[in-house]
Write an enzyme that holds these catalytic residues in place. Structure first.
Site, PDB file in Angstrom:
ATOM      1  N   ILE A 187       8.298  -9.195  -3.257  1.00 28.24           N
ATOM      2  CA  ILE A 187       8.062 -10.562  -3.739  1.00 28.24           C
ATOM      3  C   ILE A 187       6.728 -10.609  -4.483  1.00 28.24           C
ATOM      4  O   ILE A 187       6.455 -11.552  -5.199  1.00 28.24           O
ATOM      5  CB  ILE A 187       8.089 -11.624  -2.603  1.00 28.24           C
ATOM      6  CG1 ILE A 187       7.207 -11.205  -1.433  1.00 28.24           C
ATOM      7  CG2 ILE A 187       9.512 -11.895  -2.146  1.00 28.24           C
ATOM      8  CD1 ILE A 187       6.983 -12.304  -0.407  1.00 28.24           C
ATOM      9  N   TYR A 230       4.625  -8.614  15.469  1.00 28.92           N
ATOM     10  CA  TYR A 230       4.977  -7.585  14.477  1.00 28.92           C
ATOM     11  C   TYR A 230       5.706  -6.420  15.159  1.00 28.92           C
ATOM     12  O   TYR A 230       6.779  -5.993  14.706  1.00 28.92           O
ATOM     13  CB  TYR A 230       3.684  -7.130  13.797  1.00 28.92           C
ATOM     14  CG  TYR A 230       3.802  -5.911  12.933  1.00 28.92           C
ATOM     15  CD1 TYR A 230       4.505  -5.957  11.736  1.00 28.92           C
ATOM     16  CD2 TYR A 230       3.186  -4.709  13.304  1.00 28.92           C
ATOM     17  CE1 TYR A 230       4.601  -4.824  10.936  1.00 28.92           C
ATOM     18  CE2 TYR A 230       3.276  -3.587  12.511  1.00 28.92           C
ATOM     19  CZ  TYR A 230       3.984  -3.653  11.330  1.00 28.92           C
ATOM     20  OH  TYR A 230       4.078  -2.531  10.546  1.00 28.92           O
ATOM     21  N   GLY A 251       0.822  -1.221   0.000  1.00 29.02           N
ATOM     22  CA  GLY A 251       0.000   0.000   0.000  1.00 29.02           C
ATOM     23  C   GLY A 251       0.851   1.264   0.000  1.00 29.02           C
ATOM     24  O   GLY A 251       0.682   2.146  -0.858  1.00 29.02           O
TER      25      GLY A 251
HETATM   26  C1  15L Z   1       0.859  -0.778  11.005  1.00 22.34           C
HETATM   27  O1  15L Z   1       2.024  -0.867  11.361  1.00 22.34           O
HETATM   28  C2  15L Z   1       0.329  -1.552   9.858  1.00 22.34           C
HETATM   29  O2  15L Z   1       1.319  -1.811   8.898  1.00 22.34           O
HETATM   30  C3  15L Z   1      -0.872  -0.888   9.230  1.00 22.34           C
HETATM   31  O3  15L Z   1      -1.496  -1.827   8.397  1.00 22.34           O
HETATM   32  C4  15L Z   1      -1.851  -0.351  10.254  1.00 22.34           C
HETATM   33  O4  15L Z   1      -2.476  -1.392  10.910  1.00 22.34           O
HETATM   34  C5  15L Z   1      -1.139   0.548  11.229  1.00 22.34           C
HETATM   35  O5  15L Z   1      -0.007  -0.065  11.778  1.00 22.34           O
HETATM   36  C6  15L Z   1      -2.014   1.040  12.367  1.00 22.34           C
HETATM   37  O6  15L Z   1      -1.590   0.937  13.523  1.00 22.34           O
HETATM   38  O7  15L Z   1      -3.090   1.558  12.099  1.00 22.34           O
END
Ligand code: 15L
Length: 273
Positions: free
Chosen positions: A43, A144, A22
């Site tokens: 990828i 994450y 995105g």
């Molecule tokens: C992130 O780090 C994610 O990549 C994104 O998809 C959102 O979820 C964002 O955080 C968020 O906290 O809104």
């Protein structure tokens, strides 16, 4: 930084990883103004190379491929990897092993600056009634967030040991518009994303700096004062979207951790087995 039509671009070649995602798609069209050649990696399918683009698909887990990826590059904008909360193994490979491979490649190829897409989820377990800055202890809200915390520590090590500079961007919620009440605080417009990345690429001295990626929102949980040297000045705000966000989500459940903590829904994900 404004680039006059006649001035040469500040960079010869920039590498953008995660270019099919995105934010990668947004930066793909925006970063061209700042470099003679934009090398794009992912990828996932990247489509055809436009003028002044180079396509270089590579898996971040493949150390040899990543070394090649960084050849003849002035700086890297590293968005690649898993971008949401989920089971540990894919995050371990793409985000932890992958980011290690990227820094090793930077060291071997003599690349001196990395813009690292970290995340607000490094500090997702702070509460929504706290205002924090990037000098405060990390409180990751899942696999994450942990992988991004590792990435920031990696960046600090590669600066301390090898002098490779990094700006770690703790990106909030960068979407076309804020989708819910939480995002009134965490939202960053795509134009502000571009401003932040360009400021991070062009600030003369950054060492390892950490900055929250957020627009100039009225509600904020993040104080970027310690990173003012980067020169990022957000120009957008979530305020025009407030009424719509409140209408979509008229009440919040204060017993739900997702409504209490800055990381939102990420804080309640898992366990996965
Ligand atoms: C992130 O780090 C994610 O990549 C994104 O998809 C959102 O979820 C964002 O955080 C968020 O906290 O809104």
């Amino acid at each position: 930084m404004t680039i006059a039509a006649t001035s040469p671009p500040p960079f010869k070649r920039l590498l953008l990883t995660g270019a099919a995602g995105g934010l990668g798609r947004e930066l793909r069209r925006r970063l061209k103004a700042y470099c003679a050649v934009l090398r794009l990696s992912d990828i996932a399918e990247l489509g055809d190379a436009a003028q002044s683009e180079e396509l270089a698909p590579a898996a971040l887990e493949n150390a040899a491929a990543v070394i090649e990826l960084l050849a003849d590059v002035d700086a890297v904008v590293h968005l690649g990897g898993v971008s949401v909360e989920g089971p540990f193994q894919p995050i371990l490979q793409a985000n932890i092993v992958g980011t290690y491979n990227l820094y090793e490649a930077a060291r071997k190829q003599g690349v001196k600056r990395v813009i690292f897409a970290s995340s607000n989820h490094v500090t997702g377990f702070y509460r929504q009634d706290e205002v924090i800055d990037a000098t405060m202890p990390m409180r990751p809200d899942g696999h994450y967030g942990l992988s991004k915390a590792f990435g920031e520590n990696l960046a600090q090590f590669y600066f301390d040991r090898y002098g490779i500079e990094t700006v770690s961007l703790r990106i909030g919620s960068s979407f076309a518009e804020p989708a819910d009440r939480r995002m009134l605080a965490t939202w960053m417009s795509y134009d502000d994303l571009e401003r932040l990345v360009v400021a991070s690429l062009t600030a003369p001295v950054v060492g390892h700096s950490v900055i929250y990626g957020v627009s100039d929102n009225a509600t904020t949980w993040w104080d970027n004062t310690p990173a003012r040297h980067i020169g990022y000045r957000p120009q957008d705000s979530s305020e025009p979207f407030r009424a719509a966000a409140m209408a979509r989500q008229p009440t919040i459940d204060q017993t739900n951790p997702a409504a209490l903590y800055q990381g939102g829904g990420f804080v309640t994900k898992g366990p996965y087995e």
